[in-house]
Design a protein around this motif. Structure first.
Motif, PDB file in Angstrom:
ATOM      1  N   ASN A 242      -1.012  -2.297  -6.464  1.00 44.77           N
ATOM      2  CA  ASN A 242       0.228  -1.687  -5.992  1.00 44.77           C
ATOM      3  C   ASN A 242       1.414  -2.414  -6.625  1.00 44.77           C
ATOM      4  O   ASN A 242       1.265  -3.512  -7.168  1.00 44.77           O
ATOM      5  CB  ASN A 242       0.286  -1.737  -4.458  1.00 44.77           C
ATOM      6  CG  ASN A 242       0.517  -3.123  -3.924  1.00 44.77           C
ATOM      7  OD1 ASN A 242       1.636  -3.638  -3.953  1.00 44.77           O
ATOM      8  ND2 ASN A 242      -0.534  -3.771  -3.420  1.00 44.77           N
ATOM      9  N   PRO A 243       2.610  -1.817  -6.593  1.00 41.09           N
ATOM     10  CA  PRO A 243       3.760  -2.417  -7.291  1.00 41.09           C
ATOM     11  C   PRO A 243       4.096  -3.841  -6.867  1.00 41.09           C
ATOM     12  O   PRO A 243       4.671  -4.599  -7.646  1.00 41.09           O
ATOM     13  CB  PRO A 243       4.899  -1.451  -6.958  1.00 41.09           C
ATOM     14  CG  PRO A 243       4.227  -0.143  -6.743  1.00 41.09           C
ATOM     15  CD  PRO A 243       2.928  -0.477  -6.067  1.00 41.09           C
ATOM     16  N   SER A 244       3.748  -4.229  -5.638  1.00 37.40           N
ATOM     17  CA  SER A 244       4.024  -5.601  -5.212  1.00 37.40           C
ATOM     18  C   SER A 244       3.199  -6.611  -5.985  1.00 37.40           C
ATOM     19  O   SER A 244       3.547  -7.794  -6.049  1.00 37.40           O
ATOM     20  CB  SER A 244       3.733  -5.758  -3.717  1.00 37.40           C
ATOM     21  OG  SER A 244       4.602  -4.956  -2.950  1.00 37.40           O
ATOM     22  N   ASN A 245       2.111  -6.150  -6.590  1.00 38.33           N
ATOM     23  CA  ASN A 245       1.229  -7.036  -7.343  1.00 38.33           C
ATOM     24  C   ASN A 245       1.405  -6.899  -8.849  1.00 38.33           C
ATOM     25  O   ASN A 245       0.570  -7.376  -9.627  1.00 38.33           O
ATOM     26  CB  ASN A 245      -0.238  -6.771  -6.973  1.00 38.33           C
ATOM     27  CG  ASN A 245      -0.563  -7.281  -5.583  1.00 38.33           C
ATOM     28  OD1 ASN A 245       0.043  -8.240  -5.113  1.00 38.33           O
ATOM     29  ND2 ASN A 245      -1.518  -6.645  -4.929  1.00 38.33           N
ATOM     30  N   VAL A 246       2.487  -6.238  -9.266  1.00 37.17           N
ATOM     31  CA  VAL A 246       2.825  -6.106 -10.683  1.00 37.17           C
ATOM     32  C   VAL A 246       4.223  -6.663 -10.886  1.00 37.17           C
ATOM     33  O   VAL A 246       5.165  -6.258 -10.192  1.00 37.17           O
ATOM     34  CB  VAL A 246       2.756  -4.640 -11.146  1.00 37.17           C
ATOM     35  CG1 VAL A 246       3.117  -4.545 -12.634  1.00 37.17           C
ATOM     36  CG2 VAL A 246       1.377  -4.044 -10.887  1.00 37.17           C
TER      37      VAL A 246
END
Length: 373
Positions: A242-246
């Motif tokens: 998810n975007p929090s992990n990118v």
């Protein structure tokens, strides 16, 4: 041994609360809330005890502070020149699960060195994941990882060119992991498409109108959709892309993807799941709601072509992830009301997915399926 980090590394405290809320130190989430019998207590070391582990195993003395985590315990160690994160895994985590995560990071370091993923720092005995005795008498696997530059992706500000870069990078990650052995699925991991049928009872935590909307979706998702999904070839996948992990640095056309983090939920599953997770949280608002997801999906396809069946399943898996997110987050917020802001931070985008993709014959569903045409 010291690793000098030449770039500015953005730490969790630098993230604006509106963009990247972090769980508070000591917060424990999904597993305790939903599976108390299957998940013994996470590690509960003090900062001083964590510093002692760092000194004993890596010979480093650094200031530290605890970061939030769901099942494990994480500490950030940093000074003006150096930054690392020490992950103390849950002592109940299966050794095979820990070994798979370690093997994956070491494999990517060797076979896909240009992928921006954390690097494992070997200890004094040259172990990438030493087994430590904790103060409470239990044993836990330790991993010391490098800190990557940038900030979590903000989908609303992501330029299409950077979105395409993200799609290609997600595909390259899948390709990099494809040759690794497929480990058994952790039985207590809720964030797995295979666990979707088990989540139905959590709908009691939803508002009545949302319960009514989700109820008919379950039959389709838990029947034909999951059957077709599990028929696809399985490989090792990130499982929480998810975007929090990118991470990204720069803005506009100058923005670059600089990090993919948090490999703690890895499991064996079809690669399509990772793409579906990523796209679910990229859905925007208004007439352009699907522009970024389609751009990312097409770039992924150009790097690692999807089959016709994968394209057909993609919007249904996005819907499945949205339903999972709504159910787990809402139930956890009920049990941990003091952390509701963090737990419900993705509610808006997943509700948009529900609005757009609940109908398998809707125009939005057709657009995702035909994005590469």
């Amino acid at each position: 041994m010291r690793m000098i980090l030449r770039e500015r590394h953005v730490m969790p405290r630098d993230l604006p609360a509106s963009r990247a809320l972090l769980p508070p130190p000591g917060f424990r989430g999904t597993q305790e809330a939903m599976c108390p019998a299957s998940d013994p207590a996470p590690p509960q070391l003090t900062v001083f005890e964590a510093q002692d582990l760092l000194l004993r195993y890596w010979g480093l003395r650094l200031p530290a502070r605890e970061l939030g985590a769901e099942r494990d315990q994480n500490f950030l160690f940093e000074d003006r020149e150096t930054a690392f994160i020490l992950k103390i895994t849950n002592p109940a985590e299966r050794r095979a699960t820990s070994a798979a995560q370690t093997q994956a990071l070491l494999h990517l370091e060797t076979h896909a060195p240009d992928l921006p993923v954390p690097r494992l720092v070997r200890d004094r005995a040259q172990s990438a994941a030493p087994l430590a005795h904790l103060p409470d008498g239990r044993q836990a696997v330790l991993r010391l990882i490098t800190v990557l530059p940038g900030m979590p992706v903000d989908p609303a500000r992501l330029h299409p060119a950077t979105g395409a870069d993200l799609g290609r990078m997600a595909a390259r990650l899948a390709q990099g992991l494809a040759s690794l052995p497929v480990p058994p699925a952790p039985p207590d991991l809720l964030w797995s498409f295979a666990r979707l049928p088990d989540l139905r009872p959590l709908s009691t935590a939803l508002e009545p109108d949302l319960q009514t909307r989700i109820a008919p979706i379950f039959d389709d998702l838990c029947g034909p959709v999951l059957s077709r999904y599990h028929a696809l070839p399985a490989q090792l996948v990130h499982n929480d892309l998810n975007p929090s992990n990118v991470f990204v640095t720069g803005t506009g056309t100058e923005a670059r993807i600089t990090g993919i983090i948090d490999f703690g939920d890895m499991l064996g599953a079809p690669r399509l799941g990772d793409l579906a997770v990523l796209l679910t949280y990229l859905v925007g608002e208004g007439a352009q709601a699907l522009d970024l997801p389609c751009t990312v999906a097409c770039a992924y396809h150009a790097q690692a072509p999807l089959s016709a069946d994968e394209w057909d399943l993609l919007p249904r898996l996005m819907l499945a992830r949205a339903v999972m997110s709504i159910l787990i987050a809402t139930a956890r917020a009920r049990d941990y009301p003091e952390n509701a802001d963090y737990l419900l931070r993705n509610r808006a985008p997943v509700l948009r997915v529900l609005d757009l993709l609940a109908d398998p014959d809707a125009a939005a569903t057709a657009r995702i399926k035909g994005a590469a045409e």
